[in-house]
Enzyme design. Structure first.
Site, PDB file in Angstrom:
ATOM      1  N   CYS A  76      35.864  41.133  31.532  1.00  0.00           N
ATOM      2  CA  CYS A  76      36.599  40.241  30.623  1.00  0.00           C
ATOM      3  C   CYS A  76      35.841  38.931  30.445  1.00  0.00           C
ATOM      4  O   CYS A  76      35.925  38.031  31.295  1.00  0.00           O
ATOM      5  CB  CYS A  76      38.005  39.988  31.161  1.00  0.00           C
ATOM      6  N   CYS A 109      38.036  35.840  30.254  1.00  0.00           N
ATOM      7  CA  CYS A 109      38.561  35.403  31.568  1.00  0.00           C
ATOM      8  C   CYS A 109      37.484  34.690  32.378  1.00  0.00           C
ATOM      9  O   CYS A 109      37.746  33.663  33.005  1.00  0.00           O
ATOM     10  CB  CYS A 109      39.043  36.587  32.406  1.00  0.00           C
ATOM     11  N   ASP A 110      36.296  35.258  32.416  1.00  0.00           N
ATOM     12  CA  ASP A 110      35.307  34.821  33.403  1.00  0.00           C
ATOM     13  C   ASP A 110      34.070  34.141  32.816  1.00  0.00           C
ATOM     14  O   ASP A 110      33.248  33.619  33.570  1.00  0.00           O
ATOM     15  CB  ASP A 110      34.844  36.036  34.234  1.00  0.00           C
TER      16      ASP A 110
END
Ligand code: NDP
Length: 321
Positions: free
Chosen positions: A137, A140-141
């Site tokens: 992701c 997300c990261d």
């Protein structure tokens, strides 16, 4: 607890959608029972830090966020079963769910919030370094890779989107594409090819990752199995998988309509499925956005719809089992 459990609202899954549905359903006196599934807490428990869930200006550890959501659901009386749904009979109300433990749930309404699992290549190194440079992701990261070098595996629209997103942060983005072309839409292909930070490695597969505690590189092979086969390494700090997701809809597929990829079909903004009183929320019904905050919002809608359904149709639960 008896082997037959009855509830006005069965919630299947313990990601942001499942727990949010539980918070709303329990506050609405539906006395929900949530089955937490094979990966309690869902995909966020595989992420280190979550920085884009509203309400946490300093970010929050993925496991902590899910523990907090769980506590919030418990606070209002949700019963949580550490179990897994293996089979369902959604042909007639009340609905029947068979659990791995051998228990049976009889439910007036069902909220399916089983999520989707990111596909991985199946390398041992991916498992070893998951959350330590290996991610599925970028949204997300990606932030953790500002100014660093990263690779994205895949050649579809998701891979292109992730590569473009990462190019906004990272110094260099490799796309590792197993064929000699991208599968993505033309517009995405064009955007990727025009971005000077992105280098596409066609006809290339990953055979392993370098790094003891954190990703430091990848072993690649180009033109595998041909006379032009060549092996080389790249230096990277992040390795992002974008080779698709598998929605976890299998136990419901006999009764619930899905698209070709297995995502449950819901009707517009509603979480209603083709079976009355059965709702789907979160990534299992969302091939597109797949973000925790969207899943939580859908969980809220599903609980409100389940409450409304019982109000309109009454309960079909047997008086005592
Ligand atoms: P796709 O199935 O479209 O693409 C998956 C990619 O991963 C392909 O390039 C595939 O390669 C590659 N791949 C699969 N398995 C492996 C493997 N084992 N090793 C290496 N590469 C592998 O999935 P997406 O998640 O990209 O997209 C899913 C759907 O969502 C699509 O319909 C897409 O159009 C849509 N979507 C739309 C967006 C938008 O409109 N903005 C954004 C994101 C997704 P190969 O081509 O060789 O099979």
């Amino acid at each position: 607890m008896s082997n037959v459990i009855t509830t006005k609202c069965a919630i299947i899954g313990s990601g942001p959608a499942g727990y949010t549905a539980a918070i709303y359903a329990s506050r609405a006196n539906l006395a929900p029972i949530l089955v937490d599934g094979p990966q309690p807490g869902g995909q966020l428990t595989t992420t280190s830090e979550v920085e884009n869930f509203p309400g946490y200006p300093k970010g929050i550890d993925g496991n902590q966020l899910m523990a907090d959501l769980r506590d919030q659901a418990l606070r209002f009386g949700t019963v949580i079963l550490s179990d897994r749904v293996t089979d369902t009979d959604l042909s007639v109300r009340p609905y029947k769910l068979t659990l791995a433990s051998g228990k049976t749930m009889i439910a007036d309404t069902v909220i399916i919030a089983t999520g989707a699992s990111a596909r991985y290549l199946g390398l041992q190194d991916e498992e070893r370094l998951r959350g330590m440079g290996v991610s599925a992701c970028a949204v997300c990261d990606g932030f953790f890779y500002r100014g660093r070098r990263v690779a994205v595996v895949g050649g579809g629209d998701t891979a292109c989107e992730e590569a473009l997103y990462l190019a906004g942060l990272a110094q260099k983005v490799y796309m590792i594409v197993r064929k000699d072309h991208l599968r993505a839409s033309n517009v995405m292909q064009q955007r990727v090819s025009e971005n000077p930070k992105i280098e596409i490695l066609f006809n290339t597969n990953t055979t392993g990752l370098i790094g003891e505690d954190f990703v430091q590189g990848a072993h690649l092979v180009e033109n595998v199995g041909t006379e032009h086969e060549s092996r080389f390494d790249i230096e990277i700090d992040g390795f992002f998988l974008a080779i698709g997701h598998q929605p976890n809809s299998a136990p419901f597929a006999k009764f619930i309509k899905t698209d070709k990829a297995g995502y449950i079909i819901t009707k517009g903004i509603s979480t209603a499925t083709n079976v009355a009183g059965v709702y789907a929320a979160g990534d299992v019904a969302d091939p597109r956005f797949q973000q925790a905050v969207n899943a939580a919002a859908a969980g809220c809608r599903a609980a409100l719809e389940a409450e409304r359904f019982i109000f309109d149709n009454g309960s079909t639960l047997p008086p005592a089992l």
